[in-house]
Design an enzyme around this catalytic site. Structure first.
Site, mmCIF file in Angstrom:
data_model
loop_
_atom_site.group_PDB
_atom_site.id
_atom_site.type_symbol
_atom_site.label_atom_id
_atom_site.label_comp_id
_atom_site.label_asym_id
_atom_site.label_seq_id
_atom_site.Cartn_x
_atom_site.Cartn_y
_atom_site.Cartn_z
ATOM 1 N N SER A 136 8.661 37.382 35.338
ATOM 2 C CA SER A 136 7.336 37.233 34.383
ATOM 3 C C SER A 136 6.123 36.797 35.157
ATOM 4 C CB SER A 136 7.640 36.192 33.277
ATOM 5 O OG SER A 136 6.627 35.860 32.544
ATOM 6 N N LYS A 162 7.271 41.849 34.351
ATOM 7 C CA LYS A 162 6.351 41.748 33.250
ATOM 8 C C LYS A 162 5.024 40.914 33.632
ATOM 9 C CE LYS A 162 6.737 38.171 29.459
ATOM 10 N NZ LYS A 162 7.932 37.791 28.579
ATOM 11 N N LYS A 164 1.552 39.317 32.471
ATOM 12 C CA LYS A 164 0.911 38.607 31.246
ATOM 13 C C LYS A 164 -0.622 39.285 31.278
ATOM 14 C CE LYS A 164 3.715 35.450 30.107
ATOM 15 N NZ LYS A 164 4.254 34.952 28.965
ATOM 16 N N ASP A 189 3.101 41.504 28.372
ATOM 17 C CA ASP A 189 3.201 40.582 27.476
ATOM 18 C C ASP A 189 1.852 39.942 27.058
ATOM 19 O OD1 ASP A 189 3.772 38.629 25.703
ATOM 20 O OD2 ASP A 189 5.171 37.385 27.116
ATOM 21 N N GLU A 214 4.690 43.334 24.886
ATOM 22 C CA GLU A 214 4.989 42.301 24.013
ATOM 23 C C GLU A 214 3.915 41.471 23.270
ATOM 24 O OE1 GLU A 214 7.950 39.960 26.417
ATOM 25 O OE2 GLU A 214 7.573 38.052 25.461
ATOM 26 N N ASP A 239 7.935 38.811 20.269
ATOM 27 C CA ASP A 239 8.338 37.311 20.720
ATOM 28 C C ASP A 239 8.108 36.359 19.792
ATOM 29 O OD1 ASP A 239 8.586 34.864 22.092
ATOM 30 O OD2 ASP A 239 7.637 35.415 23.924
ATOM 31 N N LYS A 263 14.789 34.324 22.496
ATOM 32 C CA LYS A 263 15.081 32.872 23.046
ATOM 33 C C LYS A 263 15.804 32.180 22.325
ATOM 34 C CE LYS A 263 10.500 33.555 25.347
ATOM 35 N NZ LYS A 263 9.053 32.986 25.479
ATOM 36 N N GLY A 291 12.613 33.784 28.331
ATOM 37 C CA GLY A 291 12.719 32.307 29.140
ATOM 38 C C GLY A 291 11.753 31.447 28.754
HETATM 39 O O1 OSB Z 1 5.836 34.507 26.139
HETATM 40 O O2 OSB Z 1 7.605 34.799 27.178
HETATM 41 C C1 OSB Z 1 6.562 34.151 26.908
HETATM 42 C C2 OSB Z 1 7.281 31.363 29.085
HETATM 43 C C3 OSB Z 1 6.760 30.139 28.122
HETATM 44 C C4 OSB Z 1 6.517 30.532 26.992
HETATM 45 C C5 OSB Z 1 6.280 31.921 26.755
HETATM 46 C C6 OSB Z 1 6.904 33.013 27.480
HETATM 47 C C7 OSB Z 1 7.000 32.661 28.742
HETATM 48 C C8 OSB Z 1 7.540 33.536 29.867
HETATM 49 C C9 OSB Z 1 8.016 32.993 31.025
HETATM 50 O O3 OSB Z 1 7.100 34.566 29.725
HETATM 51 C C10 OSB Z 1 9.510 33.566 31.148
HETATM 52 C C11 OSB Z 1 10.272 32.694 32.335
HETATM 53 O O4 OSB Z 1 10.425 33.308 33.383
HETATM 54 O O5 OSB Z 1 11.129 31.979 32.021
HETATM 55 MG MG MG Z 2 6.398 36.542 25.387
#
Ligand code: OSB
Ligand code: MG
Length: 369
Positions: A136, A162, A164, A189, A214, A239, A263, A291
């Site tokens: 990510s 992914k 952001k 995302d 996402e 999510d 998660k 994650g």
């Molecule tokens: O939106 O998936 C998310 C991390 C913290 C809070 C929200 C998200 C995330 C990540 C990181 O996208 C995923 C990772 O590498 O742990």
């Molecule tokens: Mg997310």
């Protein structure tokens, strides 16, 4: 089984690279490592993963910590635990607060597994020994740097990227990465950054052959996600919306998504996460592992959970060194041939490195039950 003692370590791990999302920039990760001890002296590990701000979901590190210490830990006093599934039933009395519940529930699953000499994967059905994983990537306004970052991750062996996104930073980074890496399994995302008026704009992302988009809209907004999925070819993934089995049941009935980022902490623990996984498998909703920048403790559990056969899409489970210089477990996770090996020892399969815990611990409290 009875829980007799809980050692609670508040930890602060410096990050290798700061993470920028639309919520701001994270320089180090606060977490808590829990060590629970049963009446026979077996121990289990859990991790509190909540972020410090309430921008992702309602919980903050401080509120999760307070709920766990003030309300949940006392509920375990003198309780007979026949099976770890009992914990989610005990905790039902406390509304919401899934991350607070999960740090205790997962620690109890771990001690249960260790006590019976079984890795948690034994409770998850058919599993594989190596898991392909993705990465990510935070917001990087300089697209040259973004391209270099993605290239480096691909060289390391990650099989999915992914990005952001947020309003003003979406089509341009996606177009750039897609142009340079035409074959890449790519997704985006938005962490709830858009609203209904953005639907026509988001539809332009259909041109980039994304695996999914996402959580573009608000955390309880099933209807706008439904409207987008109705118009969009790209798979919509939820999510923040999915904090329980009931939430995915609703999303499924409304056709708000075709996939979910699962998660374990966001749904209150392993029992709920398993119920959600089975629900998705039976309805062909693509479920994959998300994650929360976990330390090795939470990461070990995510890997085990993602070794189930339903998890065909690479999760947000990167190697430890992508996040931290040093980790709190004895053998931090490494990417080998694009995969991470699932721990096979009993419970979550990893042990803490006492020296690292001591080094990064900022506060400790012990509870005797
Ligand atoms: O939106 O998936 C998310 C991390 C913290 C809070 C929200 C998200 C995330 C990540 C990181 O996208 C995923 C990772 O590498 O742990
Ligand atoms: Mg997310």
């Amino acid at each position: 089984m009875k829980i007799k003692q809980i050692d609670w370590y508040d930890i602060r791990l410096p990050l290798v690279v700061p993470f920028q999302t639309r919520y701001g920039t994270l320089f180090d990760k606060a977490c808590a490592i829990l060590v629970v001890t049963d009446e026979l002296g077996h121990t289990g590990l859990g991790e509190l993963v909540t972020l410090e701000s309430p921008y992702y979901i309602q919980e903050t590190f401080e509120t999760s910590r307070m709920i766990a210490k003030t309300w949940l830990i006392p509920m375990l006093k003198n309780r007979d635990i026949g099976h770890p599934d009992d914990i989610s039933t005990f905790f039902r009395e406390v509304k919401g607060n899934p991350m607070a519940k999960s740090c205790l529930e997962t620690a109890i699953w771990d001690v249960y597994g260790r006590r019976h000499g079984q890795p948690l994967t034994d409770y998850f059905g058919d599993t594989t020994s190596h898991v392909s994983v993705g990465v990510s990537v935070g917001i990087e306004p300089d697209l040259d740097i973004l391209e270099t970052t993605v290239r480096e991750y691909l060289q390391e062996g990650y099989s999915r990227v992914k990005l952001k996104i947020k309003p003003g930073y979406d089509v341009a980074p996606v177009a750039r990465i897609r142009r340079v890496f035409p074959e890449l399994e790519l997704m985006v995302d938005a962490n709830s950054a858009y609203t209904e008026v953005d639907i026509p704009h988001l539809l332009s992302l259909d041109a980039f052959d994304l695996a999914m988009i996402e959580q573009p809209f608000g955390a309880t907004d099933y209807l706008t996600h439904r409207e987008l999925q109705r118009q969009m070819t790209t798979c919509v993934c939820l999510d923040e919306n999915i904090q329980s089995l009931t939430d995915i049941e609703l999303a499924y009935e409304l056709k708000s998504c075709q996939s979910i980022n699962l998660k374990i902490p966001r749904v209150g623990g392993i029992t709920e996460a398993l119920a959600i996984t089975r629900f998705c498998e039976q309805r062909e909703i693509l479920v994959w592992m998300g994650g929360m920048y976990e330390s090795g403790v939470g990461r070990a559990l995510n890997l085990q959970f993602a070794s189930q056969k339903a998890f065909t899409f690479p999760g947000d489970i990167s190697q430890s060194s992508r996040y931290f210089h040093e980790d709190v477990i004895e053998s931090p996770f490494k990417l080998e041939d694009g995969k991470i090996t699932v721990p096979t020892e009993s419970g979550i399969g990893v042990d803490i490195d006492e020296e690292m815990v001591a080094k990064y611990c900022v506060e400790k409290e012990t509870f005797y039950l």
